[in-house]
Write a protein that holds these residues in place. Structure first.
Motif, mmCIF file in Angstrom:
data_model
loop_
_atom_site.group_PDB
_atom_site.id
_atom_site.type_symbol
_atom_site.label_atom_id
_atom_site.label_comp_id
_atom_site.label_asym_id
_atom_site.label_seq_id
_atom_site.Cartn_x
_atom_site.Cartn_y
_atom_site.Cartn_z
ATOM 1 N N LYS A 39 0.823 -1.211 0.000
ATOM 2 C CA LYS A 39 0.000 0.000 0.000
ATOM 3 C C LYS A 39 0.861 1.267 0.000
ATOM 4 C CE LYS A 39 -1.957 -1.060 3.881
ATOM 5 N NZ LYS A 39 -1.082 -2.225 4.133
ATOM 6 N N THR A 40 1.781 1.358 0.969
ATOM 7 C CA THR A 40 2.639 2.543 1.038
ATOM 8 C C THR A 40 3.567 2.617 -0.160
ATOM 9 O OG1 THR A 40 2.538 2.683 3.453
ATOM 10 C CG2 THR A 40 4.448 3.682 2.387
ATOM 11 N N LEU A 43 1.747 4.313 -2.928
ATOM 12 C CA LEU A 43 1.705 5.770 -2.763
ATOM 13 C C LEU A 43 3.029 6.404 -3.161
ATOM 14 C CD1 LEU A 43 -0.256 6.706 0.488
ATOM 15 C CD2 LEU A 43 -1.104 6.223 -1.812
ATOM 16 N N GLN A 85 2.344 9.303 7.889
ATOM 17 C CA GLN A 85 1.920 8.856 9.221
ATOM 18 C C GLN A 85 2.473 9.778 10.290
ATOM 19 O OE1 GLN A 85 2.917 4.790 10.034
ATOM 20 N NE2 GLN A 85 2.307 4.887 12.161
ATOM 21 N N ASP A 157 -0.933 8.620 4.029
ATOM 22 C CA ASP A 157 -0.388 7.352 4.512
ATOM 23 C C ASP A 157 -0.569 7.268 6.027
ATOM 24 O OD1 ASP A 157 0.898 4.967 4.790
ATOM 25 O OD2 ASP A 157 2.900 5.706 4.332
ATOM 26 N N VAL A 189 -4.189 5.403 2.646
ATOM 27 C CA VAL A 189 -3.701 4.123 3.145
ATOM 28 C C VAL A 189 -3.986 4.044 4.641
ATOM 29 C CG1 VAL A 189 -1.602 2.850 3.754
ATOM 30 C CG2 VAL A 189 -1.935 3.660 1.419
#
Length: 357
Positions: A39-40, A43, A85, A157, A189
């Motif tokens: 997922k990350t 991105l 994050q 994210d 995400v």
């Protein structure tokens, strides 16, 4: 606004990503899946922070990356906002300086910064440095910095995972309000199902570097394509099927009849919705109640089937609450059962065809 379209191949030691996705031109698309699934990485590839070995990325008529044509726009030329994050603010700049960083110089710059400070309740913090802020305040600054330049696409994210649980809901609400005021195609995400349910219009399930399922949020949650996706989406009741007799599934837990025999030879699991199940059904599954969880008007039972498979039941307001340790039988209506393959199949892949949106 335009859709973001990507078809990418990327490899590093121990990991391969082969993924095609077409995100809608409006709304929030949540990407969910196990850690290390890609997922990350996706991105970062979209943002230009990592380079695919092959493929293309296009936003509307603008090509961001095309390996065949040797096009690879720098991150700054892709006109996107990226919220990590961890807030990743510039420690040497003030709150106002961080928000102003991506804005063009001019008379409107100071006015725009003031607008974002007020909008995210940061007006009294303009001169403060990031290290003097709480986690929630830093994330609000980071959100303002990402949105202030009015990006063509927003990439998030795990934006709420670094703050305390009691702050996440207020951040979600603030984010939703901003998206209504300034609609921006968004890829989010997250591992938090509350993020997905409250924020997402669309959901993509990313597993082992591939897009296993993609579609409108409610449809994906209601109809996972296989048992692995169902687990990721929080389905609590997944029963392993030992064998089928017509439309009857058998396992160590007992047997149930489904509406119709599932197509294909690999319906290895039945998923059971926790709502609408009936206690005291003479022909139902044997169950021992192990725990009762009562929160406000919500009552959830945890139970154990004959082979010790755990099962979860949500009671309606009319059903008496049984005591822990009691035994009864559980009736499961056809509408609550979905037969699923244990893992991805060729048929399941059609559910995440990005061109179908």
């Amino acid at each position: 606004m335009n859709p973001l379209i990507a078809d990418l191949a990327f490899s590093r030691p121990g990991f391969d990503l082969r993924l095609a996705i077409r995100t809608p031109a409006t709304g929030i698309t949540a990407l969910i899946g196990p850690s290390g699934g890609g997922k990350t990485t996706l991105l970062r590839l979209l943002a230009g922070l990592e380079r695919p070995q092959a493929g293309h990325i296009r936003h509307g008529e603008r090509i961001w990356f095309d390996s065949a044509r040797r096009i690879d726009l720098a991150p700054g030329r892709r006109r996107l906002g990226f919220l990590f994050q961890q807030a990743a603010l510039f420690p040497h700049l003030s709150v106002a300086g961080n928000i102003a960083y991506g804005l063009p110089s001019g008379a409107d710059r100071e006015r725009e910064v003031a607008r974002w400070l007020a909008r995210l309740q940061l007006a009294g913090f303009a001169a403060r440095r990031p290290d003097s802020l709480s986690g929630g305040q830093r994330q609000r600054v980071a959100l303002a910095r990402a949105l202030a330049p009015r990006p063509s696409v927003l990439l998030l994210d795990e934006p709420f995972s670094a703050v305390d649980p009691d702050l996440r809901q207020s951040l979600r609400l603030a984010f939703l309000e901003l998206m209504l005021e300034q609609p921006t195609p968004t890829l989010l995400v997250t591992h938090d199902l509350d993020d997905v349910r409250q924020l997402a219009d669309w959901v993509g399930v990313v597993i082992d570097g591939g897009l296993r399922q993609f579609g409108p949020m409610a449809e994906v949650f209601a109809r996972p394509v296989d048992a692995e996706v169902a687990r990721i989406l929080g389905w609590p009741n997944l029963l392993q099927v030992d064998h089928w007799e017509g439309d009857v599934a058998h396992g160590g837990w007992g047997w149930v009849r489904v509406a119709a025999r599932p197509e294909g030879p690999r319906a290895e699991v039945i998923a059971i919705r926790p709502d609408g199940l009936r206690l005291g059904d003479a022909l139902g599954l044997e169950i021992e109640i192990t725990r009762v969880i009562a929160l406000a008007d919500d009552r959830t039972l945890l139970g154990r089937l004959p082979d010790h498979t755990a099962i979860q039941i949500r009671l309606d307001s009319r059903t008496p609450t049984p005591r822990p340790g009691s035994r009864t039988r559980l009736g499961i209506p056809h509408a609550a059962i979905i037969p699923l393959p244990g893992r991805a199949t060729d048929a399941a892949a059609t559910h995440c065809n990005p061109c179908s949106l």
